[in-house]
Structure formats: structure tokens, C-alpha cells
Design a protein around this motif. Structure first.
Motif, PDB file in Angstrom:
ATOM      1  N   HIS A 153       2.391   1.884  -3.910  1.00  0.00           N
ATOM      2  CA  HIS A 153       1.197   2.503  -4.215  1.00  0.00           C
ATOM      3  C   HIS A 153       1.180   3.791  -4.358  1.00  0.00           C
ATOM      4  N   ASP A 180       1.720   7.222  -7.179  1.00  0.00           N
ATOM      5  CA  ASP A 180       0.500   8.587  -7.007  1.00  0.00           C
ATOM      6  C   ASP A 180       1.235   8.952  -6.814  1.00  0.00           C
ATOM      7  N   ASN A 215      -1.467  -4.366 -14.421  1.00  0.00           N
ATOM      8  CA  ASN A 215      -2.056  -5.093 -13.136  1.00  0.00           C
ATOM      9  C   ASN A 215      -2.204  -6.217 -12.568  1.00  0.00           C
ATOM     10  N   GLN A 218       0.677  -1.634   0.070  1.00  0.00           N
ATOM     11  CA  GLN A 218       0.171  -0.108   0.105  1.00  0.00           C
ATOM     12  C   GLN A 218       1.028   1.035   0.334  1.00  0.00           C
ATOM     13  N   ARG A 267      -1.875   1.827 -15.301  1.00  0.00           N
ATOM     14  CA  ARG A 267      -1.697   0.247 -13.856  1.00  0.00           C
ATOM     15  C   ARG A 267      -2.318  -0.676 -13.359  1.00  0.00           C
ATOM     16  N   GLU A 300      -3.093   5.271 -13.310  1.00  0.00           N
ATOM     17  CA  GLU A 300      -4.037   4.723 -12.600  1.00  0.00           C
ATOM     18  C   GLU A 300      -4.597   3.620 -13.600  1.00  0.00           C
TER      19      GLU A 300
END
Length: 392
Positions: A178, A182, A201, A175, A197, A194
Motif C-alpha cells: 500500500h 501511495d 477495495n 502494508q 482505491r 485513495e
């Protein structure tokens, strides 16, 4: 202090960007020995993240403790499976290797003659030597790099510790990583980042986690089917079929070639039919399972995000083998699929087009601890297919 801080000119930005790119390439070359273990650590973190998420949500544990528990479960599984399967598998693999050597000797003996065709003499020995030299020249880079990689990544305790530690913190601090990415991306490109990704992902998640489930299902299915029709060394051939699922488009062909030779020379262990008839039975069974695999298992377990044209997959596998050995072979399909996503975005921006025409953002859903169970009951959403349908 009055006034505003001056902005960098376009030339300054270009110069800095080129210097940073050169520095990154130099560091990549200088520390290339760390690259393969780092990739293995990322792969391991992808596989174990859903298990850690499940422990964290169900048992209400802290992230670090949930990650540690996931690794303990992995160690138990890794230690238990070899104790149960390895003795029988090792025996069958040894006998299979001996039989294959005998089969190859018989084939070489049959082909090592001269034949008269339309008044022309064909020396099969010379042709066989040329084919053998070409195949050896193609495979030597693969196996030499594979052996070097195995010695480096498995025999070295230091690299094993490195892989375990790095993958542990990748799962534990996922987390935070990430959030860091960002914060680095400029706000004007945040939505594009986003979206890209999310797609990439999903590609890698579907490949690694889904591929493990698919390989297990295929290995089990081929083992049961092999035992049912009397295929020699059914367990070893089933495990081989599961491993070859990591080679899209060509894995089925490799397995069928090996199994057909085995059926032709050894025959069935209990069905009283000629060997060539048993080979036809095996080919029919494989063709049926191949269609079942392509049309049912893969769409539901992996999805079509990693689905690529066969020619592109074959070229990617060969290129990956030359560049990175066995790791390049295994990672060829998701790497090409990710490059397709990035290439589509770059192409759209180069020609002033909308990189996501008619599409809305597809954020990743919250981790589902039952992802492996849902894989058999519903199809994964096809992002690429939806976008292609909306394009004019």
C-alpha cells in the motif's frame, strides 16, 4: 551545473506512455500462464487478511507469524471439512447424477415424438436436436477452459506452491505494498487515488469475504429446508445452492430449475403429496427464500456495492466464461463493479466534471476481526447509494 532540467514535451510523454503500454501488453501475453494462478493468490490473500489482522492485534504477534498462523488455520479447516462432509456428499452427488441422467432420458423420450397442432406436424425430435446443439456450442468453451484450468491450477504442484507463496507475501507485506502504491501516485492525484482505491477495495473485500459467509449461510439454509420438506439429496442440493450464490442474478434460477425437475420426477421423501404438488411447495419455498436473500442477507453480508442490473451481470458472466472459463464466471460481478467506478471517474474527467460530486473520502476502516459477526447485525455503508442521492 546551472539551470533547471528540461521537462518532457507532450509528444515525448505520449510516446513513452504508448511504449510502456505496449510493453505491458506484450508481457501480459507472454506470461499469460501466470495470470490465473496470480489471480487465485490475490483472492486467497483477500480472504485470509482479516484472520491475519485478528491474530496480529489480539495475540500481539509479528505480521509474518500472524500470517503463518492464519494459513495453518486454513489448512486445518480445508483438511477437516472434507473428512466430515465429503463421504455423504459424494454419495448423494453420485446418486443425483444418476437420477438426473434418468430424468433427462425420460424428458427426451417424451419430447422425441411428433405432435399435431392446428393441422401442422411438429417434429419435437428435430427441435430437441437443434436445442441440444446450440446448448453444447455455448457450454463447450466454458467446460473445456474449466477443465484446462483445473488441470493447470490443481494438478500441478508447482502452481499450488506458487499460489501459496505469493498469497502469503501479499498478506504479510500488505502494508508495504500500500505504501509503495501511495509513493508512486503523483501528489496532485493522491486524494483521487485513495478514494478510488477505497471504493474498489471495498467492492472486492465485500465480494470475496462476504460471499463466503453468504454461500455458507445459503447452503446451510437450503439443506435444512430441503430436509424439512423431504427434498431428495438435500445435502447435495444445499451445497449446490451455496456454490450458485457466486453467480448473482442467475444462480437462483439455475438451482430452481434443477430442484423443480428433481421434485417433479422423484417427489418428496416423506410428504404424501403428488409430485406436482411437491414441486409447487418447493417453488414457493424458494421464492420466499429468494426474497429473504435479496432483501436481508445480501444487503447485510455483502452490501450493495456489487449490486448490478441483472442484464449486465448475465452479459458479464457469459463474457467472462468465454474469456477465462470458470474464473471469468466467478469474477464477473466484482470486475464489472470495479469498472463502473473507474468508468465514472474517467467520464467525469473527460467532460471536466467533479468525479466525486458532494462526496467526501471514504477511507477503509481499520480491519475488524469480527467482520463476519457484524455482517448480520448492521448494514454496510452504501457508498454508491449515497453518491447517487447527492447528485442533482
Amino acid at each position: 551545473m546551472s539551470g533547471t532540467r528540461p521537462r518532457w514535451s507532450s509528444q515525448t510523454k505520449l510516446t513513452v506512455a504508448l511504449l510502456l503500454l505496449g510493453l505491458a501488453l506484450y508481457l501480459l501475453y507472454r506470461f499469460s500462464a501466470v495470470l490465473k494462478p496470480l489471480i487465485l493468490a490475490i483472492v486467497l490473500s483477500y480472504i485470509l487478511s482479516p484472520l491475519a489482522n485478528s491474530f496480529q492485534q489480539r495475540l500481539k504477534l509479528r505480521r509474518g507469524l500472524a500470517t503463518l498462523l492464519a494459513y495453518l488455520v486454513m489448512l486445518v479447516v480445508v483438511a477437516t471439512i472434507p473428512l466430515v462432509v465429503l463421504p455423504t456428499l459424494a454419495s448423494q452427488v453420485t446418486n443425483l447424477n444418476i437420477d438426473i441422467q434418468r430424468f433427462l432420458s425420460e424428458v427426451e423420450k417424451i419430447l422425441g415424438n411428433q405432435y399435431q397442432v392446428v393441422g401442422q406436424t411438429i417434429d419435437m425430435t428435430q427441435i430437441l436436436q437443434q436445442i441440444e446443439g446450440s446448448v453444447r456450442g455455448l457450454l463447450e468453451p466454458i467446460f473445456s477452459q474449466t477443465l484446462a484450468f483445473a488441470i493447470e491450477a490443481i494438478s500441478s504442484l508447482v502452481w499450488l506452491v506458487f499460489i501459496a507463496v505469493v498469497s502469503f507475501y501479499l498478506v504479510k507485506d500488505a502494508q508495504a505494498l500500500h505504501q509503495w502504491f501511495d509513493d508512486v501516485i503523483p501528489p496532485v492525484y493522491q486524494q483521487d487515488f485513495e478514494h478510488i482505491r477505497s471504493e474498489i477495495n471495498q467492492i472486492w473485500s465485500a465480494f470475496f469475504r462476504g460471499q463466503l459467509v453468504l454461500a455458507t449461510v445459503v447452503a446451510t439454509g437450503f439443506t435444512i429446508a430441503g430436509l424439512a420438506i423431504g427434498l431428495p439429496f438435500a445435502l447435495a442440493m444445499g451445497v449446490l445452492a451455496g456454490l450458485l450464490e457466486f453467480l448473482p442474478s442467475i444462480g437462483h434460477g439455475i438451482w430452481l430449475s434443477i430442484a423443480s425437475l428433481l421434485a417433479l420426477f422423484a417427489g418428496s421423501t416423506w410428504i404424501p403429496v403428488p409430485n406436482w404438488v411437491f414441486m409447487l411447495i418447493l417453488i414457493g419455498m424458494h421464492l420466499f427464500f429468494q426474497q429473504f436473500d435479496l432483501n436481508y442477507l445480501i444487503p447485510r453480508i455483502i452490501g450493495r456495492r456489487v449490486h448490478l442490473p441483472p442484464l449486465m451481470v448475465i452479459l458479464g458472466i457469459v463474457s467472462g466464461a468465454v474469456l477465462a472459463g470458470v474464473m471469468g464466471i466467478l469474477l464477473a460481478a466484482p470486475t464489472i463493479a470495479s469498472a463502473r467506478v473507474l468508468g465514472r471517474y474517467i467520464y467525469a474527467n473527460l467532460f471536466d466534471q467533479d468525479p466525486f460530486p458532494g462526496a467526501v473520502a471514504f477511507p477503509l476502516p481499520p480491519p475488524n476481526p469480527l467482520w463476519w459477526r457484524r455482517a448480520f447485525t448492521e448494514k454496510t455503508p452504501e457508498v454508491d447509494d449515497l453518491q447517487h442521492e447527492q447528485e442533482p
